[in-house]
Design a protein around this motif. Structure first.
Motif, mmCIF file in Angstrom:
data_model
loop_
_atom_site.group_PDB
_atom_site.id
_atom_site.type_symbol
_atom_site.label_atom_id
_atom_site.label_comp_id
_atom_site.label_asym_id
_atom_site.label_seq_id
_atom_site.Cartn_x
_atom_site.Cartn_y
_atom_site.Cartn_z
ATOM 1 N N ASP A 104 28.299 -0.306 -3.053
ATOM 2 C CA ASP A 104 28.924 1.009 -3.258
ATOM 3 C C ASP A 104 30.335 1.097 -2.679
ATOM 4 O O ASP A 104 31.254 1.519 -3.384
ATOM 5 C CB ASP A 104 28.019 2.127 -2.722
ATOM 6 C CG ASP A 104 26.757 2.271 -3.576
ATOM 7 O OD1 ASP A 104 26.745 1.744 -4.707
ATOM 8 O OD2 ASP A 104 25.785 2.895 -3.113
ATOM 9 N N GLU A 123 28.512 0.475 -11.823
ATOM 10 C CA GLU A 123 28.006 1.795 -11.417
ATOM 11 C C GLU A 123 26.727 2.143 -12.182
ATOM 12 O O GLU A 123 25.831 2.792 -11.636
ATOM 13 C CB GLU A 123 29.100 2.858 -11.639
ATOM 14 C CG GLU A 123 30.183 2.746 -10.576
ATOM 15 C CD GLU A 123 31.368 3.679 -10.773
ATOM 16 O OE1 GLU A 123 32.116 3.876 -9.819
ATOM 17 O OE2 GLU A 123 31.556 4.190 -11.906
ATOM 18 N N LYS A 124 26.665 1.670 -13.417
ATOM 19 C CA LYS A 124 25.467 1.916 -14.226
ATOM 20 C C LYS A 124 24.253 1.241 -13.574
ATOM 21 O O LYS A 124 23.185 1.819 -13.469
ATOM 22 C CB LYS A 124 25.712 1.349 -15.632
ATOM 23 C CG LYS A 124 24.991 2.073 -16.737
ATOM 24 C CD LYS A 124 25.459 1.587 -18.113
ATOM 25 C CE LYS A 124 25.097 0.134 -18.335
ATOM 26 N NZ LYS A 124 25.822 -0.522 -19.423
ATOM 27 N N ARG A 180 23.937 0.620 -10.460
ATOM 28 C CA ARG A 180 23.656 1.314 -9.200
ATOM 29 C C ARG A 180 22.975 2.672 -9.421
ATOM 30 O O ARG A 180 22.485 3.274 -8.475
ATOM 31 C CB ARG A 180 24.947 1.498 -8.391
ATOM 32 C CG ARG A 180 25.341 0.275 -7.579
ATOM 33 C CD ARG A 180 24.278 -0.123 -6.568
ATOM 34 N NE ARG A 180 24.237 0.732 -5.395
ATOM 35 C CZ ARG A 180 23.171 0.860 -4.621
ATOM 36 N NH1 ARG A 180 22.058 0.215 -4.896
ATOM 37 N NH2 ARG A 180 23.214 1.628 -3.562
ATOM 38 N N SER A 181 22.991 3.178 -10.667
ATOM 39 C CA SER A 181 22.264 4.432 -10.875
ATOM 40 C C SER A 181 21.052 4.207 -11.781
ATOM 41 O O SER A 181 20.460 5.158 -12.282
ATOM 42 C CB SER A 181 23.201 5.518 -11.430
ATOM 43 O OG SER A 181 23.886 5.032 -12.544
ATOM 44 N N SER A 182 20.700 2.943 -11.999
ATOM 45 C CA SER A 182 19.528 2.641 -12.834
ATOM 46 C C SER A 182 18.267 2.514 -11.964
ATOM 47 O O SER A 182 18.335 2.621 -10.745
ATOM 48 C CB SER A 182 19.763 1.314 -13.567
ATOM 49 O OG SER A 182 19.629 0.237 -12.644
ATOM 50 N N ASP A 183 17.146 2.234 -12.619
ATOM 51 C CA ASP A 183 15.892 2.039 -11.888
ATOM 52 C C ASP A 183 15.982 0.825 -10.968
ATOM 53 O O ASP A 183 15.215 0.689 -10.018
ATOM 54 C CB ASP A 183 14.742 1.791 -12.881
ATOM 55 C CG ASP A 183 14.438 3.052 -13.667
ATOM 56 O OD1 ASP A 183 14.925 4.127 -13.252
ATOM 57 O OD2 ASP A 183 13.724 2.952 -14.697
ATOM 58 N N ARG A 212 18.394 0.034 -9.079
ATOM 59 C CA ARG A 212 19.547 0.210 -8.172
ATOM 60 C C ARG A 212 19.424 -0.575 -6.871
ATOM 61 O O ARG A 212 20.409 -1.082 -6.355
ATOM 62 C CB ARG A 212 19.825 1.679 -7.907
ATOM 63 C CG ARG A 212 18.815 2.411 -7.035
ATOM 64 C CD ARG A 212 19.237 3.856 -6.872
ATOM 65 N NE ARG A 212 19.005 4.605 -8.105
ATOM 66 C CZ ARG A 212 17.844 5.211 -8.401
ATOM 67 N NH1 ARG A 212 16.860 5.177 -7.548
ATOM 68 N NH2 ARG A 212 17.695 5.849 -9.535
ATOM 69 N N GLU A 225 22.056 -3.458 -4.337
ATOM 70 C CA GLU A 225 22.579 -2.839 -3.120
ATOM 71 C C GLU A 225 23.712 -3.665 -2.492
ATOM 72 O O GLU A 225 24.696 -3.130 -2.012
ATOM 73 C CB GLU A 225 21.451 -2.642 -2.114
ATOM 74 C CG GLU A 225 21.873 -1.731 -0.999
ATOM 75 C CD GLU A 225 20.757 -1.450 -0.013
ATOM 76 O OE1 GLU A 225 19.600 -1.841 -0.276
ATOM 77 O OE2 GLU A 225 21.077 -0.847 1.016
#
Ligand code: 1PW
Length: 214
Positions: A30, A65-66, A68-71, A73, A77
């Motif tokens: 992130d 980013e996709k 990191r916001s998926s199942d 994620r 990390e």
């Protein structure tokens, strides 16, 4: 020079790269992407001519980013968990880009190579004389790094864009780090963290023989 975007400050970008580093010498995704988003704002503040340079990086940041916001994620990390997960699940193509065109590993590798350029460029800027030309510093650092991975037409377009860069002092002031002297001090303090992120990533990719992912 183009209008500066509101609130841009290179300090935040450098702080993000510092925040990537964990005690275990892993790199957190992130803050890595946050650092990149800041760099893009910075590039865009240099004028529309740089938007072609930033466009590809923006696409790549969005791919990450996709994830990191998926199942999945948690798998993304850190760069280390991403490499482990994608390799173990057959999500990386070592030979043919077509098989996994959006793997996190290949996407981060492109950003990683661009980060090398940035690091060399800022280091060149920091150690240069007051009357040095930023276009020359930028071209030299580009030729010594990222250019090796670009076809002729992109190299040509990038080198043309560099000619539009402002003078060294205007550039340092645009970073919003105070006077040019203060900006130079700040770079000296913060660049080692960018270098460290670069080195850890380079080692990780070398260990898995992924420095040439298509
Ligand atoms: C002044 C400070 C500069 C820091 C800038 C970092 C942004 C660098 C982006 C360069 C992009 C040039 C045009 C795109 C080229 C793509 O083909 C290439 N992407 C990158 C990031 O090198 C390779 O991506 P691909 O085609 O293998 O998906």
């Amino acid at each position: 020079m183009a209008e500066r975007q509101d609130g841009f400050c290179l300090r935040e970008v450098l702080a993000a790269f510092r925040a990537c580093l964990t005690a275990e010498q892993t790199v957190l995704m992130d803050p890595y992407l946050r650092g990149w988003n800041g760099l893009i704002r910075f590039l865009n503040s240099l004028g529309t001519i740089f938007s072609f340079v930033s466009k590809d990086a923006v696409t790549k940041i969005q791919i990450m980013e996709k994830y990191r916001s998926s199942d999945q994620r948690e798998r993304y990390e850190t760069l280390q968990t991403m490499v482990e997960y994608e390799l173990a699940s057959g999500l990386v193509s070592l030979k043919n880009r077509g098989e996994c065109p959006e793997s996190g590993c290949r996407t981060i590798l492109r950003l990683h190579r661009a980060l090398h350029w940035l690091q060399m460029f800022l280091e060149g800027l920091r150690t240069s004389q007051e009357d040095s030309k930023t276009s020359v510093i930028c071209t030299d650092s580009y030729n010594a790094s990222l250019a090796n991975y670009h076809p002729w037409v992109i190299r040509k377009a990038a080198t043309l864009a560099f000619c539009a860069l402002p003078t060294r002092n205007a550039f340092l002031e645009n970073m919003n780090l105070g006077t040019p002297e203060e900006a130079v001090d700040m770079l000296g303090e913060a660049l080692p963290y960018v270098c460290k992120v670069y080195e850890i990533t380079e080692e990780l990719y070398a260990k898995h023989k992924m420095l040439d992912l298509p």
